[in-house]
Design a protein around this motif. Sequence first.
Motif, PDB file in Angstrom:
ATOM      1  N   SER A   1       0.816  -1.217   0.000  1.00 50.47           N
ATOM      2  CA  SER A   1       0.000   0.000   0.000  1.00 50.47           C
ATOM      3  C   SER A   1       0.852   1.269   0.000  1.00 50.47           C
ATOM      4  N   ARG A   2       2.000   1.225   0.621  1.00 52.26           N
ATOM      5  CA  ARG A   2       2.872   2.409   0.627  1.00 52.26           C
ATOM      6  C   ARG A   2       3.362   2.715  -0.782  1.00 52.26           C
ATOM      7  N   LEU A   3       3.733   1.697  -1.522  1.00 49.94           N
ATOM      8  CA  LEU A   3       4.170   1.900  -2.902  1.00 49.94           C
ATOM      9  C   LEU A   3       3.034   2.520  -3.710  1.00 49.94           C
ATOM     10  N   SER A   4       1.831   2.092  -3.456  1.00 47.42           N
ATOM     11  CA  SER A   4       0.654   2.641  -4.118  1.00 47.42           C
ATOM     12  C   SER A   4       0.529   4.144  -3.858  1.00 47.42           C
ATOM     13  N   LYS A   5       0.776   4.568  -2.632  1.00 45.88           N
ATOM     14  CA  LYS A   5       0.719   5.997  -2.284  1.00 45.88           C
ATOM     15  C   LYS A   5       1.780   6.777  -3.046  1.00 45.88           C
ATOM     16  N   TYR A   6       2.962   6.209  -3.179  1.00 46.79           N
ATOM     17  CA  TYR A   6       4.028   6.892  -3.910  1.00 46.79           C
ATOM     18  C   TYR A   6       3.657   7.063  -5.386  1.00 46.79           C
ATOM     19  N   PHE A   7       3.031   6.046  -5.969  1.00 49.10           N
ATOM     20  CA  PHE A   7       2.613   6.155  -7.362  1.00 49.10           C
ATOM     21  C   PHE A   7       1.625   7.305  -7.552  1.00 49.10           C
ATOM     22  N   ARG A   8       0.730   7.485  -6.614  1.00 50.31           N
ATOM     23  CA  ARG A   8      -0.271   8.560  -6.730  1.00 50.31           C
ATOM     24  C   ARG A   8       0.364   9.944  -6.641  1.00 50.31           C
ATOM     25  N   LYS A   9       1.517  10.055  -6.001  1.00 48.31           N
ATOM     26  CA  LYS A   9       2.158  11.356  -5.802  1.00 48.31           C
ATOM     27  C   LYS A   9       3.242  11.665  -6.832  1.00 48.31           C
ATOM     28  N   THR A  10       3.544  10.724  -7.715  1.00 46.29           N
ATOM     29  CA  THR A  10       4.614  10.935  -8.699  1.00 46.29           C
ATOM     30  C   THR A  10       4.130  10.543 -10.095  1.00 46.29           C
ATOM     31  N   LYS A  11       5.007  10.753 -11.066  1.00 44.61           N
ATOM     32  CA  LYS A  11       4.724  10.341 -12.449  1.00 44.61           C
ATOM     33  C   LYS A  11       5.453   9.044 -12.796  1.00 44.61           C
ATOM     34  N   ALA A  12       5.979   8.373 -11.803  1.00 43.02           N
ATOM     35  CA  ALA A  12       6.728   7.133 -12.031  1.00 43.02           C
ATOM     36  C   ALA A  12       5.831   6.079 -12.672  1.00 43.02           C
ATOM     37  N   LYS A  13       6.410   5.280 -13.547  1.00 45.50           N
ATOM     38  CA  LYS A  13       5.665   4.237 -14.253  1.00 45.50           C
ATOM     39  C   LYS A  13       5.937   2.842 -13.707  1.00 45.50           C
ATOM     40  N   TYR A  14       7.052   2.679 -13.003  1.00 45.44           N
ATOM     41  CA  TYR A  14       7.436   1.372 -12.496  1.00 45.44           C
ATOM     42  C   TYR A  14       7.821   1.468 -11.034  1.00 45.44           C
ATOM     43  N   GLY A  15       7.663   0.363 -10.320  1.00 44.29           N
ATOM     44  CA  GLY A  15       8.030   0.325  -8.916  1.00 44.29           C
ATOM     45  C   GLY A  15       8.653  -1.000  -8.547  1.00 44.29           C
ATOM     46  N   LEU A  16       9.531  -0.948  -7.567  1.00 40.69           N
ATOM     47  CA  LEU A  16      10.192  -2.139  -7.043  1.00 40.69           C
ATOM     48  C   LEU A  16      10.041  -2.104  -5.539  1.00 40.69           C
ATOM     49  N   LEU A  17       9.549  -3.191  -5.005  1.00 39.35           N
ATOM     50  CA  LEU A  17       9.443  -3.368  -3.561  1.00 39.35           C
ATOM     51  C   LEU A  17      10.342  -4.537  -3.200  1.00 39.35           C
ATOM     52  N   THR A  18      11.269  -4.320  -2.270  1.00 35.53           N
ATOM     53  CA  THR A  18      12.202  -5.379  -1.923  1.00 35.53           C
ATOM     54  C   THR A  18      12.596  -5.329  -0.455  1.00 35.53           C
ATOM     55  N   ASN A  19      12.956  -6.497   0.038  1.00 35.48           N
ATOM     56  CA  ASN A  19      13.584  -6.588   1.348  1.00 35.48           C
ATOM     57  C   ASN A  19      15.007  -7.139   1.190  1.00 35.48           C
ATOM     58  N   GLY A  20      15.501  -7.087  -0.024  1.00 31.81           N
ATOM     59  CA  GLY A  20      16.847  -7.571  -0.319  1.00 31.81           C
ATOM     60  C   GLY A  20      16.893  -9.046  -0.646  1.00 31.81           C
ATOM     61  N   LEU A  21      15.862  -9.767  -0.294  1.00 36.35           N
ATOM     62  CA  LEU A  21      15.767 -11.193  -0.596  1.00 36.35           C
ATOM     63  C   LEU A  21      14.675 -11.470  -1.626  1.00 36.35           C
ATOM     64  N   VAL A  22      13.560 -10.751  -1.492  1.00 37.41           N
ATOM     65  CA  VAL A  22      12.435 -10.862  -2.421  1.00 37.41           C
ATOM     66  C   VAL A  22      12.332  -9.541  -3.171  1.00 37.41           C
ATOM     67  N   TYR A  23      12.180  -9.626  -4.495  1.00 36.72           N
ATOM     68  CA  TYR A  23      12.055  -8.439  -5.339  1.00 36.72           C
ATOM     69  C   TYR A  23      10.735  -8.525  -6.086  1.00 36.72           C
ATOM     70  N   ARG A  24       9.891  -7.493  -5.926  1.00 39.80           N
ATOM     71  CA  ARG A  24       8.595  -7.445  -6.595  1.00 39.80           C
ATOM     72  C   ARG A  24       8.543  -6.210  -7.486  1.00 39.80           C
ATOM     73  N   PHE A  25       8.221  -6.425  -8.750  1.00 43.40           N
ATOM     74  CA  PHE A  25       8.154  -5.344  -9.722  1.00 43.40           C
ATOM     75  C   PHE A  25       6.697  -5.056 -10.066  1.00 43.40           C
ATOM     76  N   TYR A  26       6.359  -3.775 -10.118  1.00 49.40           N
ATOM     77  CA  TYR A  26       5.000  -3.318 -10.377  1.00 49.40           C
ATOM     78  C   TYR A  26       5.007  -2.247 -11.463  1.00 49.40           C
ATOM     79  N   THR A  27       3.843  -2.040 -12.086  1.00 51.49           N
ATOM     80  CA  THR A  27       3.648  -0.884 -12.950  1.00 51.49           C
ATOM     81  C   THR A  27       2.633   0.020 -12.275  1.00 51.49           C
ATOM     82  N   GLU A  28       2.675   1.289 -12.590  1.00 54.15           N
ATOM     83  CA  GLU A  28       1.756   2.232 -11.962  1.00 54.15           C
ATOM     84  C   GLU A  28       0.309   1.909 -12.300  1.00 54.15           C
ATOM     85  N   LYS A  29       0.055   1.391 -13.488  1.00 50.53           N
ATOM     86  CA  LYS A  29      -1.315   1.051 -13.869  1.00 50.53           C
ATOM     87  C   LYS A  29      -1.871  -0.062 -12.994  1.00 50.53           C
ATOM     88  N   MET A  30      -1.044  -1.039 -12.667  1.00 50.93           N
ATOM     89  CA  MET A  30      -1.477  -2.143 -11.811  1.00 50.93           C
ATOM     90  C   MET A  30      -1.842  -1.632 -10.433  1.00 50.93           C
TER      91      MET A  30
END
Length: 99
Positions: free
Chosen positions: A24-53
């Motif tokens: 949900s935090r990544l979702s908030k960042y997408f709403r406040k920026t023009k970024a098209k892609y996002g990465l959420l990681t804890n250094g072991l797991v990497y999750r890639f998202y698009t702003e549309k998703m």
Amino acid sequence: MKDGEPTILVECKHHNDNLDIHDSRLSKYFRKTKAKYGLLTNGLVYRFYTEKMVRSKKNQEPLFEFKITDTKAATIAKMIEDHKDYFNVDQKTNVAATS
């Protein structure tokens, strides 16, 4: 950054953190920026998202996810090959043409 605007958001958490509670935090960042892609990681797991998703809220599942501990050497080599510092457009075009 491109033209003063972020193009990809990266949210890094502690390696013991469960990433499911941080989508949900990544979702908030997408709403406040023009970024098209996002990465959420804890250094072991990497999750890639698009702003549309993320903005649609219909599908919070990542576009792509991998775990370092489950990744084979060939997968890592492929990721390095596609890294911008090593990416060869002519080679990729030739491979696509022969496939």
